[in-house]
Design an enzyme around this catalytic site. Structure first.
Site, mmCIF file in Angstrom:
data_model
loop_
_atom_site.group_PDB
_atom_site.id
_atom_site.type_symbol
_atom_site.label_atom_id
_atom_site.label_comp_id
_atom_site.label_asym_id
_atom_site.label_seq_id
_atom_site.Cartn_x
_atom_site.Cartn_y
_atom_site.Cartn_z
ATOM 1 N N ASP A 1 11.265 -69.726 -32.097
ATOM 2 C CA ASP A 1 10.107 -69.453 -32.947
ATOM 3 C C ASP A 1 9.068 -68.794 -32.043
ATOM 4 O OD1 ASP A 1 7.838 -69.425 -34.463
ATOM 5 O OD2 ASP A 1 7.757 -71.592 -34.825
ATOM 6 N N LYS B 1 1.281 -61.548 -30.752
ATOM 7 C CA LYS B 1 2.114 -61.263 -31.919
ATOM 8 C C LYS B 1 1.373 -60.401 -32.942
ATOM 9 C CE LYS B 1 4.964 -63.885 -35.218
ATOM 10 N NZ LYS B 1 5.332 -65.279 -35.560
ATOM 11 N N ASP C 1 3.735 -70.951 -45.553
ATOM 12 C CA ASP C 1 3.742 -70.922 -44.091
ATOM 13 C C ASP C 1 2.520 -70.179 -43.567
ATOM 14 O OD1 ASP C 1 4.224 -70.554 -41.399
ATOM 15 O OD2 ASP C 1 6.185 -69.606 -41.627
ATOM 16 N N GLU D 1 10.766 -66.571 -40.973
ATOM 17 C CA GLU D 1 10.275 -67.910 -40.648
ATOM 18 C C GLU D 1 10.364 -68.901 -41.821
ATOM 19 O OE1 GLU D 1 6.504 -66.925 -38.917
ATOM 20 O OE2 GLU D 1 7.477 -66.099 -37.146
#
Lengths: 176, 631
Positions: free
Chosen positions: B25, B87, B211, B189
């Site tokens: 992850d 990211k 999420d 994800e």
């Protein structure tokens, strides 16, 4: 993938008729993918993986067609050599065209008024209309085998699908 | 090391050898690595028992690179060389980044056509791309896994936000390659979270995964049924996460400070980072408390001392919460579901710990969200399960993931409009074709511009690739029939081909977004990062070739044992001949020859594979017919 000879109904082992049991379709789709998806063949030779990939792609396409009444009817007619949306098939009853224009005007008004409630209302009416046409198609395709009338109804259903897609798009714009 | 799998010459590789595979992850705030050990998915810890690796990379004055907690500890004193939340910059150009003024980095953009258009960050170690910075995080995780598992990794499944576009996905893959990881797949994800949740709870039905991570928001709706995880719809915002809540608090603090200091001087980069850190701490504190005190001293001596209450936090971040509900409604509409159809809502991502997020989700779905899994770990755990399967290990969990393409894919048509060919939320793998025609008399070439996005104008979508179909015979406008086919495989890779129907002239491209690194750049970066001798590389290639050969020999042998009756004895003999040849070659030291023989064997088994597949379809169908009789 259209060129393939595998019949979509046979692929999922369901009877080739318009009136289908969605639950059986869904469950057989999952079984087919479970057996043939490329992820099931990770250590297999490349040639086997390729076939798996093609089969999984075909199953996805077949599922998306059979799931939608409009696409399903269009597909069934194609199996009989009829292209429901061919340009030679453009004639539509005036009454239906008028109704379509009315829907479009109402959508436009709702858009101006930024009323998602009104759009939901129209979508609800279209859903009822769809149900009527679906019943008609079951009659025409499965019982009477009247392909000419079925083509006309299928065209209506495709048009309504488009109107529904437009409503979704407007709702999305308003929501942003 | 994968060498373990090499068997004695003349014998097939042991099929039960466990291949080391991990799920990663790669988060905005924290990253994790997990693996399946003795049938259980487990997050791997570092030497200090930490599962979470802060996604922070610091370039040190002595040339070292520090990743994780140690880097994070110094972020306020050395902000320019300590990169957090990288990211958010993956696969992005400078124009894509909002709030640049409040991000304490020095951004650059490669301008000439030979370099990438990806943004770069100026550090003391030179200009760094987000791909390089992410690769440092991945290297750190890879080292942790190899130490803890005692071997070299066969491959990794890396998770990405479902709403990442192709450029962001490609950048993630590039980072993995740079870190020396073999990417088995990029997994969305929320899908990974659904796998972990679904298996853990033996859940069946329709579930929503909400999420909210550090920098990205995803919402996915899945149907879980007998081990098949079918994504019905996904939506999200690739630039919305916990960081934005921190930023809102930071702005609120600045406003308060300015109220008391009329001539407040501009902040230094250190001050910005310090205040952002304080903002994050206040946000986390308010999860369990009614008010948070923010106290710190800025570089110009100004003392900041303000109190943020839970209700003030709700007020300043209200619009961010509602920004998550719009994608949620879209996903529900795309899935053609209403609230009553939802069996459960699973919260994922650290930011979902905020009470007002939970309230908003509960209010929308009219049910209490499920929080019985650690929202930080669930994604990595799910990724490890998928990695274990894709590495070819036998698994007790007989699961299959059917994911979708998150964004529509289309072509530019006249007037800069987009014609969608594959609509968002189409199940993968998928192939769709559409016919186009020429618009000018005698037109002999057609330019194909592939774009991704939902908007009607090309300029509002992301450009993925361009190629040209040449050699169209001159015809009247509208007479040529050009069939453009989009194919997205199970890995989410898009390829596009165009074919003029009357002549059969074709052009084809495997899409590699223009924001990614070029092949040359990757190669040169790899060269720079690996100082290994040429001999090492050869040994590695040979080892890989042998492993590969072993796997194929064992799978073909196993297939023949079951299904050899499907083909003629002559065909069986031909395949066995190739197997023997390959077995002999694996004993020698020529990697190229082994790989060639693998290809030959693959080729020789094509007809056999097709026959097996047909038989498998018939078997599946036969099974279903029986069931239908039962009804």
């Amino acid at each position: 993938m259209q060129s393939t000879s595998i019949n979509y109904f046979k692929l999922f082992a369901i009877a080739e008729q318009f009136d289908l049991d969605v639950t059986t379709l869904e469950s057989n789709f999952r079984k087919t993918q479970s057996a043939n998806h490329p992820d099931r063949f990770v250590s297999a030779p490349a040639s086997e993986k390729l076939v798996a990939m093609q089969l999984a792609t075909l199953a996805n396409e077949a599922y998306s067609v059979l799931k939608s009444p409009a696409k399903r009817a269009k597909y069934m007619l194609e199996q009989h050599g009829i292209d429901a949306i061919a340009e030679t098939n453009t004639a539509m009853p005036t009454e239906f065209l008028m109704q379509q224009m009315e829907w479009r005007e109402r959508i436009e008004d709702a858009k101006m008024a930024r009323s998602i409630t009104e759009l939901d209302e129209i979508a609800g009416e279209l859903k009822l209309e769809t149900n009527l046409l679906v019943n008609e198609l079951h009659e025409l395709l499965d019982i009477k085998k009247d392909l000419t009338s079925a083509t006309a109804v299928t065209r209506k259903l495709i048009f309504i699908d488009k109107v529904c897609a437009d409503i979704d798009q407007v709702i999305e714009q308003l929501d942003d | 090391m994968a060498l373990l799998q090499i068997s004695e010459p003349g014998m097939s590789a042991a099929p039960h050898q466990h291949r080391l595979a991990v799920g990663i992850d790669l988060g905005t705030t924290n990253s994790l690595i997990a693996t399946v050990r003795s049938g259980m998915s487990t997050v791997l810890q570092d030497d200090f028992g930490h599962a979470l690796l802060p996604s922070v990379v610091r370039y040190m004055p002595n040339g070292d690179i520090v990743v994780g907690h140690e880097a994070q500890a110094h972020q306020s004193e050395d902000p320019i060389n300590t990169i957090t939340s990288v990211k958010r910059f993956m696969g992005r150009s400078l124009n894509d980044i909002a709030n640049k003024a409040h991000i304490p980095y020095r951004f650059f953009e490669g301008t000439d056509s030979t370099t990438t258009r990806s943004l770069q960050l100026q550090t003391r170690a030179g200009l760094k791309t987000p791909v390089e910075i992410s690769a440092e995080i991945l290297k750190s995780l890879k080292a942790r896994a190899e130490k803890s598992l005692g071997g070299e990794l066969v491959g990794a499944v890396i998770t990405v936000p479902a709403y990442f576009d192709d450029a962001q996905r490609q950048a993630t893959k590039d980072a993995a390659r740079l870190a020396g990881l073999n990417v088995l797949r990029l997994l969305n994800e929320p899908t990974a979270a659904a796998v972990a949740y679904g298996l853990d709870n033996a859940a069946e039905g329709t579930f929503v995964i909400y999420d909210l991570g550090g920098g990205t928001f995803d919402v996915s709706i899945l149907r879980l049924s007998k081990g098949v995880f079918e994504v019905l719809a996904t939506n999200g915002d690739a630039a919305l996460g916990g960081d934005d809540f921190d930023h809102r608090i930071y702005c609120w603090v600045l406003d308060k400070v300015r109220e008391n200091n009329a001539n407040f001087s501009p902040l230094t980069e250190e001050d910005t980072r310090l205040l952002l850190t304080k903002a994050r701490q206040a946000k986390e504190w308010l999860t369990d408390n009614f008010e948070a005190q923010i106290v710190c001293k800025l570089s110009n001596g100004t003392l900041v001392d303000v109190t943020l209450t839970a209700s003030q936090l709700i007020e300043v971040t209200e619009h961010l919460v509602s920004k998550t509900l719009s994608p949620t409604r879209k996903a529900m509409r795309d899935a053609k579901l209403s609230i009553e159809d939802i069996n459960g809502v699973v919260l994922v991502g650290g930011a979902t710990r905020m009470p007002h997020i939970r309230h908003a989700v509960q209010e929308y779905f009219q049910q209490e969200p499920l929080t019985n899994l650690d929202p930080d770990k669930v994604v990595a755990l799910g990724a490890a399960i998928q990695a274990n399967i894709l590495a070819g290990n036998k698994s007790d969990d007989d699961l299959l993931l059917l994911d979708v393409t998150p964004l529509s894919l289309g072509l530019e048509t006249m007037g800069g409009l987009v014609e969608k060919v594959i609509h968002r939320n189409s199940t993968l793998p998928i192939a769709r074709a559409q016919e186009f025609t020429t618009y000018k008399d005698g037109q002999t070439a057609m330019s194909v511009h592939v774009v991704q996005g939902e908007r009607e104008l090309v300029s509002d979508c992301r450009s993925l690739a361009r190629f040209e179909l040449r050699g169209i015979p001159p015809m009247a406008a509208g007479a040529a029939r050009i069939r453009v086919t989009f194919t997205v495989d199970a890995d989410g890779l898009l390829s596009v081909s165009a074919r003029e129907q009357s002549t059969g002239i074709e052009a084809h491209i495997a899409v590699k977004p223009s924001y990614g690194l070029t092949e040359d750049e990757i190669t040169s970066m790899l060269k720079a990062s690996f100082n290994s001798a040429e001999e090492d590389k050869k040994a590695r290639m040979l080892a890989e070739a042998r492993v590969n050969a072993g796997a194929i020999i064992s799978s073909v042998t196993a297939a023949l044992a079951i299904d050899s009756k499907l083909i003629s004895p002559a065909e069986v003999e031909a395949i066995e001949l190739e197997i023997n040849k390959l077995q002999q070659l694996t004993a020698a030291n020529d990697a190229t020859a082994i790989n060639q023989a693998v290809d030959t064997l693959n080729h020789a088994t094509e007809a056999f594979a097709a026959a097996r597949m047909n038989a498998s379809v018939s078997r599946a169908l036969a099974g279903k017919s029986l069931e239908n009789l039962d009804l």
